[in-house]
Write a protein that holds these residues in place. Structure first.
Motif, PDB file in Angstrom:
ATOM      1  N   SER A  32       0.700  -1.175   0.039  1.00 56.09           N
ATOM      2  CA  SER A  32       0.066   0.002  -0.041  1.00 56.09           C
ATOM      3  C   SER A  32       0.981   1.169  -0.005  1.00 56.09           C
ATOM      4  CB  SER A  32      -0.758  -0.131   1.169  1.00 56.09           C
ATOM      5  OG  SER A  32      -1.720   1.130   1.442  1.00 56.09           O
ATOM      6  N   GLU A  33       1.970   1.423   1.022  1.00 51.45           N
ATOM      7  CA  GLU A  33       2.580   2.440   0.857  1.00 51.45           C
ATOM      8  C   GLU A  33       3.777   2.637  -0.292  1.00 51.45           C
ATOM      9  OE1 GLU A  33       3.105   4.971   2.975  1.00 51.45           O
ATOM     10  OE2 GLU A  33       1.243   4.142   4.220  1.00 51.45           O
ATOM     11  N   THR A  34       3.796   1.769  -1.053  1.00 49.02           N
ATOM     12  CA  THR A  34       4.659   1.728  -2.320  1.00 49.02           C
ATOM     13  C   THR A  34       3.764   2.244  -3.336  1.00 49.02           C
ATOM     14  OG1 THR A  34       6.159  -0.170  -1.707  1.00 49.02           O
ATOM     15  CG2 THR A  34       6.159   0.600  -4.018  1.00 49.02           C
ATOM     16  N   VAL A  35       2.550   1.938  -3.374  1.00 55.15           N
ATOM     17  CA  VAL A  35       1.598   2.360  -4.337  1.00 55.15           C
ATOM     18  C   VAL A  35       1.324   3.902  -4.275  1.00 55.15           C
ATOM     19  CG1 VAL A  35      -0.606   2.279  -5.218  1.00 55.15           C
ATOM     20  CG2 VAL A  35       0.543   0.117  -4.787  1.00 55.15           C
ATOM     21  N   ARG A  36       1.266   4.224  -2.794  1.00 61.51           N
ATOM     22  CA  ARG A  36       1.106   5.419  -2.417  1.00 61.51           C
ATOM     23  C   ARG A  36       2.405   6.543  -2.901  1.00 61.51           C
ATOM     24  NH1 ARG A  36      -1.840   6.745   3.369  1.00 61.51           N
ATOM     25  NH2 ARG A  36      -2.117   9.247   3.007  1.00 61.51           N
ATOM     26  N   LEU A  37       3.455   6.142  -2.599  1.00 63.74           N
ATOM     27  CA  LEU A  37       4.719   6.888  -2.785  1.00 63.74           C
ATOM     28  C   LEU A  37       4.709   6.909  -4.516  1.00 63.74           C
ATOM     29  CD1 LEU A  37       7.151   8.426  -2.204  1.00 63.74           C
ATOM     30  CD2 LEU A  37       8.297   6.433  -1.974  1.00 63.74           C
ATOM     31  N   ALA A  38       4.463   5.669  -5.065  1.00 63.19           N
ATOM     32  CA  ALA A  38       4.457   5.710  -6.523  1.00 63.19           C
ATOM     33  C   ALA A  38       3.397   6.631  -7.237  1.00 63.19           C
ATOM     34  CB  ALA A  38       4.128   4.522  -7.226  1.00 63.19           C
ATOM     35  N   VAL A  84      19.373   3.108 -12.091  1.00 59.28           N
ATOM     36  CA  VAL A  84      18.649   4.289 -12.763  1.00 59.28           C
ATOM     37  C   VAL A  84      17.218   4.386 -12.501  1.00 59.28           C
ATOM     38  CG1 VAL A  84      18.632   5.518 -15.027  1.00 59.28           C
ATOM     39  CG2 VAL A  84      20.533   4.230 -14.274  1.00 59.28           C
ATOM     40  N   VAL A  85      16.749   5.545 -12.046  1.00 60.49           N
ATOM     41  CA  VAL A  85      15.265   5.612 -11.793  1.00 60.49           C
ATOM     42  C   VAL A  85      14.710   6.257 -13.184  1.00 60.49           C
ATOM     43  CG1 VAL A  85      13.581   6.961 -10.453  1.00 60.49           C
ATOM     44  CG2 VAL A  85      15.768   6.305  -9.434  1.00 60.49           C
ATOM     45  N   PRO A  86      13.769   5.519 -13.771  1.00 58.19           N
ATOM     46  CA  PRO A  86      13.152   5.762 -14.848  1.00 58.19           C
ATOM     47  C   PRO A  86      12.414   7.357 -15.007  1.00 58.19           C
ATOM     48  CG  PRO A  86      12.614   3.613 -14.386  1.00 58.19           C
ATOM     49  CD  PRO A  86      13.036   4.200 -13.281  1.00 58.19           C
ATOM     50  N   ALA A  87      12.774   7.965 -16.111  1.00 64.97           N
ATOM     51  CA  ALA A  87      12.475   9.476 -16.150  1.00 64.97           C
ATOM     52  C   ALA A  87      11.009   9.242 -16.631  1.00 64.97           C
ATOM     53  CB  ALA A  87      13.137   9.983 -17.375  1.00 64.97           C
ATOM     54  N   ASP A  88      10.412   8.314 -17.259  1.00 61.87           N
ATOM     55  CA  ASP A  88       8.981   8.379 -17.551  1.00 61.87           C
ATOM     56  C   ASP A  88       8.032   7.944 -16.173  1.00 61.87           C
ATOM     57  OD1 ASP A  88       6.913   8.140 -19.734  1.00 61.87           O
ATOM     58  OD2 ASP A  88       6.683   6.271 -18.431  1.00 61.87           O
ATOM     59  N   PRO A  89       7.270   8.977 -16.212  1.00 65.67           N
ATOM     60  CA  PRO A  89       6.414   8.520 -14.736  1.00 65.67           C
ATOM     61  C   PRO A  89       5.772   7.134 -14.727  1.00 65.67           C
ATOM     62  CG  PRO A  89       6.088  10.755 -15.646  1.00 65.67           C
ATOM     63  CD  PRO A  89       6.564  10.174 -16.804  1.00 65.67           C
ATOM     64  N   ASP A  90       5.178   6.695 -15.662  1.00 67.09           N
ATOM     65  CA  ASP A  90       4.680   5.358 -15.845  1.00 67.09           C
ATOM     66  C   ASP A  90       5.613   4.139 -15.391  1.00 67.09           C
ATOM     67  OD1 ASP A  90       2.022   6.502 -16.248  1.00 67.09           O
ATOM     68  OD2 ASP A  90       2.358   6.145 -18.439  1.00 67.09           O
ATOM     69  N   ARG A 122       8.371   4.938 -13.897  1.00 71.50           N
ATOM     70  CA  ARG A 122       9.156   5.212 -12.502  1.00 71.50           C
ATOM     71  C   ARG A 122       8.239   4.529 -11.531  1.00 71.50           C
ATOM     72  NH1 ARG A 122      10.006  10.351 -13.225  1.00 71.50           N
ATOM     73  NH2 ARG A 122       7.950  11.099 -12.189  1.00 71.50           N
ATOM     74  N   SER A 123       6.898   4.506 -11.905  1.00 73.20           N
ATOM     75  CA  SER A 123       5.931   4.046 -10.821  1.00 73.20           C
ATOM     76  C   SER A 123       5.945   2.465 -10.725  1.00 73.20           C
ATOM     77  CB  SER A 123       4.604   4.501 -11.110  1.00 73.20           C
ATOM     78  OG  SER A 123       4.198   5.592 -10.906  1.00 73.20           O
ATOM     79  N   GLU A 124       6.221   1.973 -12.075  1.00 73.62           N
ATOM     80  CA  GLU A 124       6.407   0.422 -12.085  1.00 73.62           C
ATOM     81  C   GLU A 124       7.803   0.173 -11.711  1.00 73.62           C
ATOM     82  OE1 GLU A 124       6.028  -3.647 -12.812  1.00 73.62           O
ATOM     83  OE2 GLU A 124       4.320  -1.912 -12.574  1.00 73.62           O
ATOM     84  N   TRP A 125       8.597   0.899 -11.776  1.00 73.86           N
ATOM     85  CA  TRP A 125       9.847   0.301 -11.244  1.00 73.86           C
ATOM     86  C   TRP A 125       9.681   0.391  -9.706  1.00 73.86           C
ATOM     87  CZ3 TRP A 125      13.315   3.307  -7.979  1.00 73.86           C
ATOM     88  CH2 TRP A 125      14.660   2.576  -7.918  1.00 73.86           C
ATOM     89  N   LEU A 126       9.246   1.209  -9.214  1.00 70.71           N
ATOM     90  CA  LEU A 126       9.006   1.321  -7.524  1.00 70.71           C
ATOM     91  C   LEU A 126       8.246   0.130  -7.074  1.00 70.71           C
ATOM     92  CD1 LEU A 126      10.304   2.969  -4.959  1.00 70.71           C
ATOM     93  CD2 LEU A 126       7.935   4.397  -5.251  1.00 70.71           C
ATOM     94  N   THR A 127       7.176  -0.016  -7.669  1.00 70.67           N
ATOM     95  CA  THR A 127       6.096  -1.024  -6.873  1.00 70.67           C
ATOM     96  C   THR A 127       6.881  -2.376  -7.268  1.00 70.67           C
ATOM     97  OG1 THR A 127       4.828  -1.084  -8.974  1.00 70.67           O
ATOM     98  CG2 THR A 127       4.300   0.196  -7.339  1.00 70.67           C
TER      99      THR A 127
END
Length: 257
Positions: free
Chosen positions: A13-19, A71-77, A79-84
């Motif tokens: 839940s927290e990862t989705v929230r931060l993403a 490397v954190v992806p620059a594209d927002p989508d 980046r969110s997927e990378w984090l989750t």
């Protein structure tokens, strides 16, 4: 501590929230509570931590390993997927190994389950970092916030010991018997609403329960968690401090993490 399944649930839940925060905000937004960091760097820190802990658990390692750059992806989508994805890696590794699997940690708890709880609380604090930077008032369940108070006190107890063999920002918390009391004012927390702390020569010790102390800090568990993690200044936190104000100021000055 809470049930391990609760930690799995809250990590997701927290990862989705931060993403979500990262997706919708400027990745170069500065994070005042993490001086020198941008939102992109904060996300990178959290995502690398997930992957590092997952690798340690997958390999059943009894010694630490270097944290790899990522490397954190620059594209927002992306980046969110990378984090989750990193959070899923960690949860899957712990489930595959079993929460009781012995692995390296830097605390007395030497189990894979330790890393779900520790990485969750690290991420919780950084989610608030992001929200504070974006002007968002975050929230958190009281029992999870109270567990976060216990988590930071466990960190202080470990890293304030003179015998740990490494330099620590918590070393100054070793003392001569000075006492502090933290009290959460939330209802329904049961015995987990009180923390009694002593600064001993061998480092900090703490337990749940009430004792007379030189200084008492009272307030909602979330306010205590954010204050002890140095995410709120004393003057803005919704807490009451009774007793030796300088003793508590010394605690905050010697508990950077």
């Amino acid at each position: 501590m809470l049930d391990v399944e609760r930690y799995f649930l809250e990590l997701e839940s927290e990862t989705v929230r931060l993403a979500g925060l990262s997706h919708d905000a400027d990745s170069q937004c500065p994070i005042p509570t993490c001086p020198g960091w941008t939102l992109e760097q904060l996300v990178g820190h959290v995502g690398r931590g997930h992957r590092w802990a997952a690798e340690l658990i997958r390999r059943r390692l009894l010694e630490p390993i270097p944290m790899q750059e990522a490397v954190v992806p620059a594209d927002p989508d992306e980046r969110s997927e990378w984090l989750t994805a990193g959070a899923r890696m960690l949860a899957d590794a712990v489930r595959a190994a079993g929460p009781e699997q012995v692995v390296w940690t830097w605390q007395k708890d030497r189990t894979a389950g330790f890393w779900v709880r520790r990485m969750l609380h690290d991420e919780l604090v950084h989610r608030f970092d992001a929200e504070l930077a974006l002007g968002i008032e975050g929230d958190l369940a009281a029992d999870l916030a109270a567990d976060g108070v216990s988590d930071i006190l466990e960190t202080a107890a470990t890293l304030s010991r003179p015998d740990i063999g490494v330099s620590s920002a918590f070393a100054g918390l070793a003392g001569t018997g000075e006492s502090l009391q933290f009290l959460a004012t939330d209802t329904d927390l049961g015995p987990n609403c009180e923390w009694s702390v002593v600064r001993a020569p061998a480092g900090v010790t703490w337990r749940h329960g009430y004792d007379q102390a030189q200084v008492t800090v009272r307030g909602p568990a979330l306010q205590l968690m954010l204050l002890l993690n140095r995410r709120l200044p004393v003057g803005t936190a919704d807490v009451e401090i009774v007793g030796d104000q300088e003793l508590f100021a010394h605690w905050l000055a010697n508990s950077r993490f």
